[in-house]
Design a protein around this motif. Sequence first.
Motif, PDB file in Angstrom:
ATOM      1  N   LYS A  78      -5.275  -8.739  -3.621  1.00 12.77           N
ATOM      2  CA  LYS A  78      -6.741  -8.704  -3.669  1.00 12.77           C
ATOM      3  C   LYS A  78      -7.349  -9.590  -2.595  1.00 12.77           C
ATOM      4  O   LYS A  78      -8.374  -9.237  -1.993  1.00 12.77           O
ATOM      5  N   THR A 116      -0.816  -9.676  -7.501  1.00 11.41           N
ATOM      6  CA  THR A 116      -2.173  -9.128  -7.595  1.00 11.41           C
ATOM      7  C   THR A 116      -3.168 -10.005  -6.854  1.00 11.41           C
ATOM      8  O   THR A 116      -4.038  -9.503  -6.124  1.00 11.41           O
ATOM      9  N   LYS A 122      -6.331   3.764  -7.319  1.00  9.35           N
ATOM     10  CA  LYS A 122      -7.356   4.707  -7.764  1.00  9.35           C
ATOM     11  C   LYS A 122      -8.156   5.254  -6.590  1.00  9.35           C
ATOM     12  O   LYS A 122      -8.511   6.439  -6.565  1.00  9.35           O
ATOM     13  N   THR A 123      -8.459   4.410  -5.606  1.00  8.93           N
ATOM     14  CA  THR A 123      -9.209   4.900  -4.438  1.00  8.93           C
ATOM     15  C   THR A 123      -8.398   5.933  -3.677  1.00  8.93           C
ATOM     16  O   THR A 123      -8.953   6.888  -3.136  1.00  8.93           O
ATOM     17  N   THR A 175      -7.094  -7.482   0.630  1.00  5.77           N
ATOM     18  CA  THR A 175      -7.746  -6.168   0.717  1.00  5.77           C
ATOM     19  C   THR A 175      -9.104  -6.087   0.023  1.00  5.77           C
ATOM     20  O   THR A 175      -9.853  -5.135   0.264  1.00  5.77           O
ATOM     21  N   GLY A 176      -9.389  -7.053  -0.857  1.00  5.41           N
ATOM     22  CA  GLY A 176     -10.619  -6.982  -1.638  1.00  5.41           C
ATOM     23  C   GLY A 176     -10.498  -6.140  -2.888  1.00  5.41           C
ATOM     24  O   GLY A 176     -11.451  -5.997  -3.646  1.00  5.41           O
ATOM     25  N   LEU A 177      -9.315  -5.548  -3.115  1.00  4.94           N
ATOM     26  CA  LEU A 177      -9.056  -4.698  -4.275  1.00  4.94           C
ATOM     27  C   LEU A 177      -7.799  -5.167  -4.994  1.00  4.94           C
ATOM     28  O   LEU A 177      -6.876  -5.685  -4.357  1.00  4.94           O
ATOM     29  N   THR A 178      -7.753  -4.972  -6.302  1.00  8.64           N
ATOM     30  CA  THR A 178      -6.489  -5.178  -7.007  1.00  8.64           C
ATOM     31  C   THR A 178      -5.563  -4.007  -6.671  1.00  8.64           C
ATOM     32  O   THR A 178      -6.029  -2.953  -6.204  1.00  8.64           O
ATOM     33  N   ASP A 228      -4.216  -1.881  -8.678  1.00  9.16           N
ATOM     34  CA  ASP A 228      -4.642  -0.699  -9.443  1.00  9.16           C
ATOM     35  C   ASP A 228      -5.909  -0.084  -8.849  1.00  9.16           C
ATOM     36  O   ASP A 228      -6.050   1.152  -8.813  1.00  9.16           O
ATOM     37  N   GLU A 229      -6.847  -0.922  -8.407  1.00  6.20           N
ATOM     38  CA  GLU A 229      -8.073  -0.405  -7.796  1.00  6.20           C
ATOM     39  C   GLU A 229      -7.764   0.346  -6.508  1.00  6.20           C
ATOM     40  O   GLU A 229      -8.331   1.415  -6.239  1.00  6.20           O
ATOM     41  N   PHE A 230      -6.848  -0.196  -5.699  1.00  2.00           N
ATOM     42  CA  PHE A 230      -6.454   0.491  -4.459  1.00  2.00           C
ATOM     43  C   PHE A 230      -5.826   1.833  -4.778  1.00  2.00           C
ATOM     44  O   PHE A 230      -6.126   2.844  -4.140  1.00  2.00           O
ATOM     45  N   LYS A 247       0.832  -1.207   0.000  1.00  2.00           N
ATOM     46  CA  LYS A 247       0.000   0.000   0.000  1.00  2.00           C
ATOM     47  C   LYS A 247       0.862   1.250   0.000  1.00  2.00           C
ATOM     48  O   LYS A 247       0.583   2.227  -0.719  1.00  2.00           O
TER      49      LYS A 247
END
Length: 304
Positions: A285, A281, A297-298, A288-291, A293-295, A255
């Motif tokens: 995921k 990846t 972006k958040t 955290t429940g996110l990829t 790239d998704e993390f 992170k």
Amino acid sequence: MKYTMDFAEMTIPLYMASKIPVIAQCTVTNSLQHGGLLVEDLAVYLGRNKNLVFPHRHNFYHFILFTSGSGSHSIDFEQFEIEPWQMYFMSPGQIHTWAFDKDIAGFVINFDRDFFKTFLLRPEYVNNFSFFSGLVKDEVFVVVEQEREALLHILARLLAHVDDLDFARISLLYLFHVLEKQRRLPDVGENNLYNHTLLRNFMDLIETNYRRLRLPKEYAALLYITPNHLNALAKEFLGFSAGELIRDRIVLEAKRLLVIHDYSVSDIAYELNFNDNSYFTKFFKKATGLTPDEFRKTMVIKHK
């Protein structure tokens, strides 16, 4: 009005290490520190560093006591709403950001890694205090009412005598003991002390080796105990399995690296010793429940 800034507006000078923004103490003190120590009124400190609100690391220890005010801050991606008498501690390397209102009051203390080096026979003794564990759950707490007057007295004297470094070191250690006393569980004897020492050594080993050692049995071997013993201790005292603690440290570093936009997912997978991007990846995921790239972006959305 809050002390806030868009994530993109990183304009103050930074010391760069592995592409992570690391703020040196000289950047935030304006030459006010004495021998590696800064003790200052919080409102004055924030006024001088009002642009320092993007995610960043410090290369020094940092803690703040809020006596009034509102807003929020985050440490290693965990966010906290400010309340009177809240205190937070940060060790070097942790990622931090804030959004404080202008009615903030309190104290701030920064001190260098080596501040106690020539003063204590074992300078690493400071790391034994729970709030320097590097675990966010230990670092943010509200000072109990019966300790507040003593704490203010210590901080006021530190502020008045900040140039007397021996006095400052003694006062800081006393302050740490006052705070630790309110947080420590009742003493249950030598066996309890032994178990806490084992866990502290385990956490230190994770910090040093998480990039290459992933299995509890590898850490148990270094501690000369069985994996079952290590796992039981971790669950009893920390509420997590040994494997979860190792995994969480890897995820935390991932992170931290992901909030730096010129660090690619491939770079991070390599940095953290994963065989390939796909495995990294899936690992991220699942945790955290996110990829990745998704993390990322958040975090961009959150800091706009």
